[in-house]
Design a protein around this motif. Structure first.
Motif, PDB file in Angstrom:
ATOM      1  N   ARG A   1       0.808  -1.223   0.000  1.00 32.95           N
ATOM      2  CA  ARG A   1       0.000   0.000   0.000  1.00 32.95           C
ATOM      3  C   ARG A   1       0.842   1.274   0.000  1.00 32.95           C
TER       4      ARG A   1
ATOM      5  N   GLU B   1      -6.575  -0.897  -4.046  1.00 33.89           N
ATOM      6  CA  GLU B   1      -5.647  -1.620  -3.162  1.00 33.89           C
ATOM      7  C   GLU B   1      -5.914  -3.126  -3.190  1.00 33.89           C
ATOM      8  N   GLY B   2      -4.844  -3.898  -3.325  1.00 29.97           N
ATOM      9  CA  GLY B   2      -4.951  -5.349  -3.292  1.00 29.97           C
ATOM     10  C   GLY B   2      -5.451  -5.970  -4.576  1.00 29.97           C
TER      11      GLY B   2
ATOM     12  N   TYR C   1      -9.256  -6.846  -0.039  1.00 25.78           N
ATOM     13  CA  TYR C   1      -8.534  -6.836   1.222  1.00 25.78           C
ATOM     14  C   TYR C   1      -8.418  -8.242   1.788  1.00 25.78           C
TER      15      TYR C   1
ATOM     16  N   LYS D   1      -3.581  -7.904   5.916  1.00 26.77           N
ATOM     17  CA  LYS D   1      -3.374  -6.484   5.666  1.00 26.77           C
ATOM     18  C   LYS D   1      -4.174  -5.638   6.651  1.00 26.77           C
ATOM     19  N   LEU D   2      -5.347  -6.119   7.049  1.00 29.08           N
ATOM     20  CA  LEU D   2      -6.117  -5.425   8.076  1.00 29.08           C
ATOM     21  C   LEU D   2      -5.313  -5.334   9.365  1.00 29.08           C
TER      22      LEU D   2
ATOM     23  N   ARG E   1      -8.299   3.801   6.907  1.00 25.47           N
ATOM     24  CA  ARG E   1      -8.024   2.601   6.103  1.00 25.47           C
ATOM     25  C   ARG E   1      -8.636   1.370   6.759  1.00 25.47           C
TER      26      ARG E   1
ATOM     27  N   MET F   1     -11.296  -1.174   5.046  1.00 21.37           N
ATOM     28  CA  MET F   1     -10.980  -2.594   4.920  1.00 21.37           C
ATOM     29  C   MET F   1     -12.058  -3.459   5.561  1.00 21.37           C
TER      30      MET F   1
END
Length: 351
Positions: free
Chosen positions: A146, A182-183, A219, A223-224, A235, A239
């Motif tokens: 990210r 993202e992702g 997500y 990553k969370l 963020r 997520m």
């Protein structure tokens, strides 16, 4: 030899190796790297291409070995492409890969291209990986994390002669774009192609990007976890919404949050008892990218705050499993939002 993706273009310009191993989980980057190798191979006269997919216990590895030793009547150079979706060739496959490596020689009429998912350190220490890397070029293709995503987007836009404004306005545009994709680099690539079709070369405004780029972010709970530890409140909210919309099990999200909370409590208690931080981190089995995040949080986290987080995690565990808890939301995802934001604010520390 083992190289990074950024070095592949220069290596291909110096001369084609007899064997390439590309491994990584980012489908877009893997295919682009493979396309670069294929293009260099075609330029060197490898006009014939045979593709094998090694999946299932009954895959015939002898067919791959035979293909490498035979040419058709219509080509004097060929590419043999082998995809191993699991990244685990097994005993027979390991032996076959080592044979392929032994047969790979500079200037050979056969170029071997092997594609695999991301390989962990233990796998990269195996005999077959070492043989392939020694015989040719092994390219580790890492995901675009990210923090690096806005710059990656800017570089990709430049390839199609588009750019964002200079200064804060441009950074705001890139951050918005990164939040939306993202992702999901493959979708990010498609959104950039859309911008090339909708708008001419030159500068893109935030309004143009906002109206064109869809929310295609993907997500995962790991990553969370990193976002929570980094104290990234907005963020984390995005997520959680994304994970719920994708149908992720609430119990899996709770596991990821509570696993970090338990580790923080253990380490905070160990430090309060006089243990040095590096030793406490090792005992809690915290390493890699998370180690720096933990170090930052533990610089200001009191054992009492960690204890309150652990109690909240215990209560949410019951809510996720269908129990009612006073003073907490009864919906599992609402409770997870509250727990995650509580933990994120504690991890962020004093501002």
């Amino acid at each position: 030899m083992q190289i990074a993706l950024a070095q592949l273009s220069a290596q291909l310009q110096r001369g084609l190796a007899p064997l390439y191993l590309l491994h990584g989980d980012e489908a877009l980057l893997i295919e682009e790297a493979a396309d670069a190798v294929r293009a260099a191979a075609r330029a060197a006269g490898h006009t014939e291409r045979t593709v094998f997919v090694a999946s299932g216990a009954r895959f015939d590895w002898s067919a791959v070995l035979a293909a490498g030793g035979s040419l058709s009547l219509f080509a004097d150079r060929q590419t043999v492409e082998l995809r191993v979706p699991s990244g685990k060739p097994g005993k027979e496959g390991s032996a076959a890969l080592q044979q392929l490596a032994a047969a790979a020689e500079p200037g050979s009429s056969t170029l071997t291209l092997v594609l695999m998912p991301r390989l962990d350190k233990a796998t990269r220490s195996g005999a077959w990986f070492g043989a392939l890397a020694a015989a040719g070029v092994a390219v580790q293709i890492d995901a675009v994390e990210r923090p690096a995503l806005p710059q990656w987007i800017a570089q990709r836009l430049a390839l199609q002669d588009q750019r964002v404004p200079q200064g804060e306005a441009g950074q705001r545009t890139l951050q918005f774009f990164a939040d939306r994709v993202e992702g999901n680099l493959l979708a990010a690539h498609q959104e950039m192609q859309k911008l090339a079709l909708l708008h001419p070369a030159g500068e893109l405004s935030l309004e143009q990007v906002e109206s064109a780029v869809l929310n295609v972010a993907r997500y995962d709970v790991f990553k969370l976890s990193e976002a929570v530890l980094a104290g990234q409140v907005l963020r984390v909210q995005r997520m959680l919404d994304g994970l719920e919309a994708e149908g992720t099990a609430a119990v899996l999200v709770h596991w990821a949050l509570s696993d970090d909370i338990r580790a923080l409590k253990r380490i905070a208690d160990a430090m309060a008892a006089g243990r040095p931080l590096p030793m406490a981190l090792r005992e809690a089995r915290v390493w890699g990218a998370k180690e720096k995040l933990y170090e930052r949080v533990l610089g200001h986290l009191a054992p009492s705050a960690a204890g309150r987080l652990l109690q909240s995690a215990h209560l949410v565990d019951g809510i996720v499993k269908g129990l009612k808890v006073p003073d907490w939301p009864q919906d599992a995802w609402e409770a997870l939002h509250r727990l995650a934001l509580q933990c994120t604010r504690v991890c962020r520390g004093p501002q």
